[in-house]
Design a protein around this motif. Structure first.
Motif, PDB file in Angstrom:
ATOM      1  N   VAL A  10      -6.043  -1.231  -3.063  1.00 26.63           N
ATOM      2  CA  VAL A  10      -5.117  -2.359  -2.975  1.00 26.63           C
ATOM      3  C   VAL A  10      -4.278  -2.158  -1.725  1.00 26.63           C
ATOM      4  O   VAL A  10      -3.429  -1.267  -1.656  1.00 26.63           O
ATOM      5  N   GLU A  11      -4.563  -2.944  -0.718  1.00 24.18           N
ATOM      6  CA  GLU A  11      -3.949  -2.724   0.598  1.00 24.18           C
ATOM      7  C   GLU A  11      -4.023  -4.008   1.407  1.00 24.18           C
ATOM      8  O   GLU A  11      -5.083  -4.611   1.501  1.00 24.18           O
ATOM      9  N   ASP A  12      -2.898  -4.451   1.941  1.00 25.56           N
ATOM     10  CA  ASP A  12      -2.905  -5.690   2.725  1.00 25.56           C
ATOM     11  C   ASP A  12      -3.174  -5.463   4.211  1.00 25.56           C
ATOM     12  O   ASP A  12      -3.502  -6.406   4.920  1.00 25.56           O
ATOM     13  N   GLU A  13      -3.026  -4.231   4.669  1.00 27.32           N
ATOM     14  CA  GLU A  13      -3.309  -3.967   6.080  1.00 27.32           C
ATOM     15  C   GLU A  13      -4.809  -3.769   6.262  1.00 27.32           C
ATOM     16  O   GLU A  13      -5.381  -2.780   5.781  1.00 27.32           O
ATOM     17  N   LEU A  54      -3.198   2.437  -4.460  1.00 24.21           N
ATOM     18  CA  LEU A  54      -2.296   1.295  -4.463  1.00 24.21           C
ATOM     19  C   LEU A  54      -1.221   1.398  -3.395  1.00 24.21           C
ATOM     20  O   LEU A  54      -0.345   2.273  -3.456  1.00 24.21           O
ATOM     21  N   ASP A  55      -1.280   0.498  -2.418  1.00 24.32           N
ATOM     22  CA  ASP A  55      -0.196   0.391  -1.445  1.00 24.32           C
ATOM     23  C   ASP A  55       1.006  -0.222  -2.168  1.00 24.32           C
ATOM     24  O   ASP A  55       0.829  -1.060  -3.051  1.00 24.32           O
ATOM     25  N   LEU A  56       2.206   0.190  -1.815  1.00 26.03           N
ATOM     26  CA  LEU A  56       3.385  -0.303  -2.544  1.00 26.03           C
ATOM     27  C   LEU A  56       3.975  -1.564  -1.941  1.00 26.03           C
ATOM     28  O   LEU A  56       4.601  -2.364  -2.623  1.00 26.03           O
ATOM     29  N   ARG A  57       3.791  -1.754  -0.648  1.00 29.38           N
ATOM     30  CA  ARG A  57       4.344  -2.939   0.017  1.00 29.38           C
ATOM     31  C   ARG A  57       3.236  -3.961   0.186  1.00 29.38           C
ATOM     32  O   ARG A  57       2.384  -3.823   1.056  1.00 29.38           O
ATOM     33  N   LEU A  58       3.248  -4.946  -0.716  1.00 31.61           N
ATOM     34  CA  LEU A  58       2.150  -5.922  -0.762  1.00 31.61           C
ATOM     35  C   LEU A  58       2.690  -7.333  -0.861  1.00 31.61           C
ATOM     36  O   LEU A  58       3.753  -7.554  -1.435  1.00 31.61           O
TER      37      LEU A  58
HETATM   38 CA    CA Z   1       1.436  -2.944   2.922  1.00 30.73          CA
END
Ligand code: CA
Length: 237
Positions: A10-13, A54-58
């Motif tokens: 889970v990562e937006d980058e 899990l990335d925390l900043r999403l």
């Molecule tokens: Ca992020």
């Protein structure tokens, strides 16, 4: 049981999720990717991955909310991905039930080591040396065969890591166990310096088994040394 473990990233980058996907595939895992928190929950529900990174900043739903949601329903291993400076994020995530963390940037070797270690902890604990099938200490009871933990007759749900930690303390009731001992025995020798993982898990365990977690009667601090599970009188209940 899957032939290859299925991991959810889970990562937006994009740069990071691409790196993770290719590294993990190379290491022999199947990989799903979610770019935001909402998608992550959908993929967890629909695919039951064996582990989540899990990335925390999403966007849409942040990693903490994802963590909280998943922990309410599933025991799956969760490793959070944090930025270097975000010490508070790391501690908060651990207290919310994350099993481990990786600080960006990290290499493939570290990634692999953490995944293997966390998955190992989720395998059922080895049978205990003692012949007793039941541990009783005051109102705290552990049924080794069924892994059922009750406090004053109420069933308590523990994650595999919390259960392992409790077992180690119970098997050494009244003995002080050092931070180093607990980290090595519950998490693995490579974790012997990770005192905040231990502290966060003790915190969670106390929330579950202590009547007043700020004034614990079972899990006691030995400041600067470690923890001790105090012996209580047997109850007839
Ligand atoms: Ca992020």
């Amino acid at each position: 049981m899957r032939a290859r473990p299925l991991l959810l990233v889970v990562e937006d980058e994009i740069r990071v999720s691409r790196y993770l996907r290719s590294s993990l595939q190379m290491l022999g895992y199947d990989v799903l990717v979610a770019e935001d928190g909402v998608k992550a929950l959908e993929l967890v529900q629909g695919n039951m991955p064996d582990l989540m990174l899990l990335d925390l900043r999403l966007p849409r739903m942040n990693g903490f909310e994802v963590l909280e949601n998943v922990r309410r329903q599933f025991d799956m291993p969760i490793i959070v991905l944090t930025a270097n400076a975000a010490e508070d994020d790391k501690v908060k995530a651990l207290m919310m039930g994350a099993d481990d963390y990786l600080t960006k940037p990290f290499g493939t070797r570290e990634l692999q080591a953490r995944i293997v270690a966390v998955m190992r902890r989720y395998r059922p604990a080895e049978p205990t040396a003692t012949r007793e099938t039941m541990y009783q200490n005051g109102g705290l009871r552990i049924d080794y065969a069924t892994r059922l933990v009750t406090v004053d007759g109420n069933a308590i749900h523990l994650t595999p890591t919390e259960y392992r930690l409790l077992l180690n303390l119970a098997e050494n009731t009244n003995r002080v166990l050092t931070h180093d001992y607990l980290l090595s025995h519950v998490w693995g020798v490579e974790y012997s310096e990770d005192v905040h993982i231990l502290r966060a898990t003790i915190w969670r365990l106390r929330q579950k088994i202590e009547k007043d977690p700020t004034n614990p009667i079972y899990i006691l601090n030995e400041p600067g040394i470690g923890y001790r599970l105090a012996q209580h009188e047997e109850t007839t209940a």
